[in-house]
Enzyme design. Sequence first.
Site, PDB file in Angstrom:
ATOM      1  N   GLU A  33     -11.091  -8.544  -5.473  1.00  0.00           N
ATOM      2  CA  GLU A  33     -10.215  -7.704  -4.655  1.00  0.00           C
ATOM      3  C   GLU A  33     -10.092  -6.286  -5.212  1.00  0.00           C
ATOM      4  O   GLU A  33     -10.221  -5.299  -4.486  1.00  0.00           O
ATOM      5  CB  GLU A  33      -8.819  -8.330  -4.533  1.00  0.00           C
ATOM      6  CG  GLU A  33      -7.827  -7.399  -3.845  1.00  0.00           C
ATOM      7  CD  GLU A  33      -6.555  -8.067  -3.355  1.00  0.00           C
ATOM      8  OE1 GLU A  33      -5.834  -8.653  -4.175  1.00  0.00           O
ATOM      9  OE2 GLU A  33      -6.285  -7.988  -2.133  1.00  0.00           O
ATOM     10  N   GLU A  34      -9.857  -6.199  -6.501  1.00  0.00           N
ATOM     11  CA  GLU A  34      -9.666  -4.876  -7.104  1.00  0.00           C
ATOM     12  C   GLU A  34     -10.925  -4.026  -6.965  1.00  0.00           C
ATOM     13  O   GLU A  34     -10.857  -2.828  -6.704  1.00  0.00           O
ATOM     14  CB  GLU A  34      -9.282  -5.012  -8.579  1.00  0.00           C
ATOM     15  CG  GLU A  34      -7.857  -5.549  -8.805  1.00  0.00           C
ATOM     16  CD  GLU A  34      -7.805  -7.058  -8.959  1.00  0.00           C
ATOM     17  OE1 GLU A  34      -8.859  -7.714  -8.780  1.00  0.00           O
ATOM     18  OE2 GLU A  34      -6.713  -7.595  -9.256  1.00  0.00           O
TER      19      GLU A  34
ATOM     20  N   ASP B  33     -11.451 -10.723   1.651  1.00  0.00           N
ATOM     21  CA  ASP B  33     -10.892 -10.159   0.420  1.00  0.00           C
ATOM     22  C   ASP B  33     -10.150 -11.300  -0.265  1.00  0.00           C
ATOM     23  O   ASP B  33      -9.230 -11.876   0.325  1.00  0.00           O
ATOM     24  CB  ASP B  33      -9.938  -9.004   0.795  1.00  0.00           C
ATOM     25  CG  ASP B  33      -8.949  -8.648  -0.310  1.00  0.00           C
ATOM     26  OD1 ASP B  33      -9.210  -8.972  -1.489  1.00  0.00           O
ATOM     27  OD2 ASP B  33      -7.913  -8.040   0.015  1.00  0.00           O
TER      28      ASP B  33
END
Length: 529
Positions: A318-319, A300
């Site tokens: 990541e989001e 991540d």
Amino acid sequence: GSVPTPDWSGVALSQLTRCLIPSDLRLPSLGPAADHTLMVAVPLVPGKELAPSPSLYNDVWDFDHVRLPSSSRLRRTLHTNGDETVVTRWELIQNNVLRNYQSITDIVPAIASYYTGIFNTAMVTGLVKTVKEELTPQQSHFFVSTLLPFIASLVIELPSSCTQPIPLLKSGMNHTITFSQRQVASLLANAFFCTFPAQKSVDAEREPGTGYPFINFDWLFCSPRAWREKRSQCKSEKLKCIMNYFCRIRDSNPIGLVSYTRRSIILFPEWADSQTLLSKAHITHKGNIEDDGAGCLQVDFANKMIGGGVLQEGCVQEEIRFVLNPELIASRLFTECLLPNEAVIITGAERFSDYSGYGDTFTCAGPHVDNVPRDTWGRRMTQIVAIDAYKFGKTETQYQQEFLLRELNKAYVGFCRGADHVTPDGPLSAVCTGNWGCGAFRGEPRLKFLLQLMACSEAGRDMMYVTFGDARLQEELAAMYEHLVGMNATVGDIFRIISLYHDDVIMKSSNRKKRSSLYSFMYACFNGP
Ligand code: AR6
């Protein structure tokens, strides 16, 4: 014409150790330990609903545990007709979230009844727009009349579900928390209804950039600030992913576990002197980490506040991962800001949505059925490691020794065999990564490839590197990789040569256009006398 780039270069995928496969796992039997908080009762009874441990709610309010909305410490004084009555915030929550929802805006008085500060319709314009304009009339009706009451029922389940105080994973700690997926759903439902009080570090006021990420969804519900109007679509798409998640929890209550591990180490390899040879590397421009990283430790590209902008406008690696696998979002509740020597490993988060696009073009492409097998603890064998790269201002900075070490050690803490409950005995799985720190954080992928390869080599893991569509980059990385392997280059050799590049090239030439690139410098050095 030129020869097309092959789909992959380097070592074939079949040669990499990808052992996050249940039959290969040798896990200890599941149980609590000094460094493992187990939120469910053992032994697990196959086919039976997981029971919380302990059986009764233990209400703790201190600096070491998550402050839950169900705590009796949270009180509110109500004024009616000149009378004052004191109620717990939890009573307000229980009395207000369960209602006969006729419209999405009915969520406003529900939340306003217990929210700290003002909560009004202006704060849910994004949510309202999503439900009214982005969903079909059927979906919209289903969300308001069925899914919202279901999420509300998960909210009030909290004290009977998460009965054990949840430890805060503070900096410096090596600790794992294992929840049932149902417990995580109750936590996320509370986040959706914005019930959580802020988590407090003892010294958060004194040190900026510390503390805990926020978990309440209110930032996701509002419209982005005017200059970020483009991002409102991306917020809607993220909300649709969250809706897919709650929809599936309602349809087929998942019965697995999810573990959240914070790792903090102080002993790192002596990079400059390392004699370690390079691990196997598979390099490809096809695919991405979440679809093609099965059996690998998946990276991540994190923010030090885990999840980054997932509950705001952020919409990069990541989001996106956090909305595809929303159980990752729960980590924000208890994970203190990461220090340079720390990483978080999340084992068992399930994927609930598909997507297309990226950034402003991100689109939720409907529900995803996760077929990843479960381990003997009932966790999906998807292991994700959150490591936050350094955000560089000037490109030159990343070649300074201090920053080479920062990034090497950060990758290493994520990749090494931790003394925790999540890395089984036996061979370590390959790392599946890519241009870590090279988007929003402006790093250079040719350098980050080498640094991650060095960290993998020291940690004893192979590496699968995805260039995310960049065929040219695949070729450049693979050519360098093969060159280094052919020369029997060690981790220490590479460290020293990058440092030399900094001192001899970067420091001596301010003209960025004219100076030689890292890779041409490396080829020249290795071929030289
Ligand atoms: N699989 C493989 N590679 C990918 C994928 C994917 N799914 N998605 C993107 N890439 P970025 P950073 C590649 O910018 O620079 C967030 O807000 C693609 O080439 O997400 O470390 C965090 O919360 C992309 O340009 O990572 C942090 O605040 C590159 O990876 C911050 O961004 C980098 O992706 C971290 O930024």
